[in-house]
Scaffold this motif. Structure first.
Motif, PDB file in Angstrom:
ATOM      1  N   CYS A  96       0.866  -1.182   0.000  1.00 47.07           N
ATOM      2  CA  CYS A  96       0.000   0.000   0.000  1.00 47.07           C
ATOM      3  C   CYS A  96       0.895   1.222   0.000  1.00 47.07           C
ATOM      4  CB  CYS A  96      -0.910  -0.012   1.229  1.00 47.07           C
ATOM      5  SG  CYS A  96      -1.996   1.435   1.307  1.00 47.07           S
ATOM      6  N   VAL A  97       0.777   2.057  -1.032  1.00 48.93           N
ATOM      7  CA  VAL A  97       1.608   3.253  -1.157  1.00 48.93           C
ATOM      8  C   VAL A  97       0.964   4.430  -0.431  1.00 48.93           C
ATOM      9  CG1 VAL A  97       2.624   4.898  -2.791  1.00 48.93           C
ATOM     10  CG2 VAL A  97       2.582   2.442  -3.335  1.00 48.93           C
ATOM     11  N   ARG A  98      -0.320   4.655  -0.720  1.00 48.65           N
ATOM     12  CA  ARG A  98      -1.027   5.745  -0.030  1.00 48.65           C
ATOM     13  C   ARG A  98      -2.527   5.634  -0.279  1.00 48.65           C
ATOM     14  NH1 ARG A  98       1.612   8.012  -4.098  1.00 48.65           N
ATOM     15  NH2 ARG A  98       0.482   9.057  -5.743  1.00 48.65           N
ATOM     16  N   LEU A 100      -5.803   7.843  -0.889  1.00 48.60           N
ATOM     17  CA  LEU A 100      -6.285   9.160  -1.302  1.00 48.60           C
ATOM     18  C   LEU A 100      -7.742   9.251  -0.859  1.00 48.60           C
ATOM     19  CD1 LEU A 100      -4.737   9.178  -4.880  1.00 48.60           C
ATOM     20  CD2 LEU A 100      -3.850  10.305  -2.829  1.00 48.60           C
ATOM     21  N   ILE A 110      -7.015   3.900  -3.466  1.00 49.90           N
ATOM     22  CA  ILE A 110      -5.783   3.491  -2.802  1.00 49.90           C
ATOM     23  C   ILE A 110      -4.748   3.166  -3.865  1.00 49.90           C
ATOM     24  CG2 ILE A 110      -4.691   1.809  -1.271  1.00 49.90           C
ATOM     25  CD1 ILE A 110      -7.382   1.467   0.133  1.00 49.90           C
ATOM     26  N   GLU A 119       2.884   0.115 -10.119  1.00 44.93           N
ATOM     27  CA  GLU A 119       1.789   0.807  -9.469  1.00 44.93           C
ATOM     28  C   GLU A 119       0.438   0.420 -10.073  1.00 44.93           C
ATOM     29  OE1 GLU A 119       4.397   2.511 -10.867  1.00 44.93           O
ATOM     30  OE2 GLU A 119       5.460   3.277  -9.120  1.00 44.93           O
ATOM     31  N   CYS A 121      -4.070   1.071  -8.885  1.00 45.91           N
ATOM     32  CA  CYS A 121      -4.986   1.697  -7.937  1.00 45.91           C
ATOM     33  C   CYS A 121      -6.158   0.783  -7.632  1.00 45.91           C
ATOM     34  CB  CYS A 121      -5.549   3.016  -8.493  1.00 45.91           C
ATOM     35  SG  CYS A 121      -4.311   4.317  -8.616  1.00 45.91           S
TER      36      CYS A 121
END
Length: 123
Positions: A96-98, A100, A110, A119, A121
């Motif tokens: 998990c990068v970030r 939103l 996410i 990457e 989402c």
């Protein structure tokens, strides 16, 4: 002029079998006999192909997949569905990068990375 009938998404990777197994689990796809591709058993989604390349990934993808797990959901219900899927994918090796969070213009999503850092989402 002929029209395009199908699209295949190709991933450059170091370990095609590992990345193919990951994406089969994520999407519910079935692997090809050689282990270097996977496809939607319903025939609705694009085929994914994984090709071995010598170089490592060094920059952000210019194209990425959106895994649509929150379609039709809004607010806290959407975020909960995204977080549940995020946890499942992390168990498969994703990162998990970030997160939103929703704002006035967009619903939550996410940003994640697959097992080789590509990457994608959760949307």
């Amino acid at each position: 002029m002929a029209s395009i009938k199908q699209v295949q998404v190709t991933f450059d990777c170091a370990d095609p079998g590992r990345v193919a197994r990951f994406w089969c689990e994520v999407l519910g796809y079935v692997p090809s006999p050689d282990g270097f591709a996977c496809s939607d058993p319903s025939g609705g989604g694009p085929r994914l192909y994984f090709q071995r390349v010598p170089e490592k990934k060094v920059v952000k993808n210019r194209v990425h997949l959106d895994v649509r797990v929150g379609t039709g959901l809004v607010g806290d219900e959407r975020l909960a569905a995204l977080q549940t899927e995020c946890a499942r994918l992390m168990d498969l090796g994703a990162v998990c990068v970030r997160v939103l969070y929703a704002d006035e213009e967009n619903e939550s999503c996410i940003v994640m990375q697959d097992v080789e850092g590509n990457e994608f989402c959760l949307d």
